[in-house]
Every structure is written in C-alpha cells, then in structure tokens.
Design an enzyme around this catalytic site. Sequence first.
Site, PDB file in Angstrom:
ATOM      1  N   GLN A  88      13.329  -8.616  12.782  1.00 16.65           N
ATOM      2  CA  GLN A  88      12.632  -7.806  13.419  1.00 16.65           C
ATOM      3  C   GLN A  88      13.224  -7.610  11.380  1.00 16.65           C
ATOM      4  OE1 GLN A  88      12.935  -5.077  16.445  1.00 16.65           O
ATOM      5  NE2 GLN A  88      12.049  -3.623  15.258  1.00 16.65           N
ATOM      6  N   PHE A  89      12.719  -7.547  10.222  1.00 12.10           N
ATOM      7  CA  PHE A  89      12.765  -6.830   8.973  1.00 12.10           C
ATOM      8  C   PHE A  89      12.762  -5.033   9.320  1.00 12.10           C
ATOM      9  CE2 PHE A  89       8.126  -6.848   9.203  1.00 12.10           C
ATOM     10  CZ  PHE A  89       7.874  -5.320   8.652  1.00 12.10           C
ATOM     11  N   THR A  90      12.030  -4.506  10.147  1.00  9.78           N
ATOM     12  CA  THR A  90      11.855  -2.879  10.184  1.00  9.78           C
ATOM     13  C   THR A  90      13.363  -2.585  10.719  1.00  9.78           C
ATOM     14  OG1 THR A  90      11.231  -2.689  12.818  1.00  9.78           O
ATOM     15  CG2 THR A  90       9.613  -3.132  10.974  1.00  9.78           C
TER      16      THR A  90
END
Length: 148
Positions: A78-80
């Site tokens: 999850q890059f967010t």
Amino acid sequence: MRILLQKVSEASVTIDGEVHGAIKKGFCLLVGAEDSDTSEEVEYLVRKISKLRVFEDADDKMNLSLNDVDGSVLSVSQFTLYANTKKGNRPSFVDAGDPAHAEKIYAEFNQKMAATGIPVATGVFGADMQVALVNDGPVTIWFDTDHK
C-alpha cells in the site's frame, strides 16, 4: 518503511473478483516502502511484528504472539501510506518508494516473515485489490521505521 497492522479474526484480499489471499486469526498488514528502505528496516519490522504480543491469554491480557495463537499474516502492499496531505485536497505520493524498489522490499518482507514460521498470504503488488477484514479488539498499530 511503514506498516499499519490490524489484529483480525479474518481477512482476505480479492483481485478481479477472485480471492487471492485469506487468513483467519492473525494480522492484516498494509505495507509501504520508501526509496531509503533497506534490509535493515525489513528485519526490524519482521522482528517486531512476529513477536508482537497483542492476543489475549487466559487472563484476558494482551500477552500472546502470532506463534502462540497459530496466527497468520495477510500482507498487502500500500503505497498510499506515504500520502502527504499538507497542501490542498489531493494527496501527494512523492515520498512513496519507486515501484521497482518498493516491490523488492515488499517481497523481502514477506519472505522474511514467512521464514519465522508464520504463514503469510499476500495481495499482488500494484494490483487493484479489495481488502476485507474483521478487526478484532479493535487493535490497530502503526509502525514507521523513521521513528523506531
């Protein structure tokens, strides 16, 4: 590296309508990496999370680890987690790791977590995923190696 850990009674990740990974009791981990992350951050987080004692013992105290309860991990990239919301209403993701590096760190994390003997299910790096979980407790813990 950043990881958002949720203690779950069950969790799954679905991709294109098909379940790709699922667990019962354990941790759902949302995993993000930045360009400066190395094996040192991976090893630190594997050690902390694999030994984290947040499951209840016979006295209802959070005193047991994943191994103690035969728990599993669902690891989802999850890059967010690196969203910067300081300016405006649209988050910036410039602090998130380059995808090639982040995918390598994510894979290394999953391999080292599995090497502890804990079963690890995963999502697919970069895929559009639907994550379902039942947070048990609720227990949600934030790990950030910039603040270890």
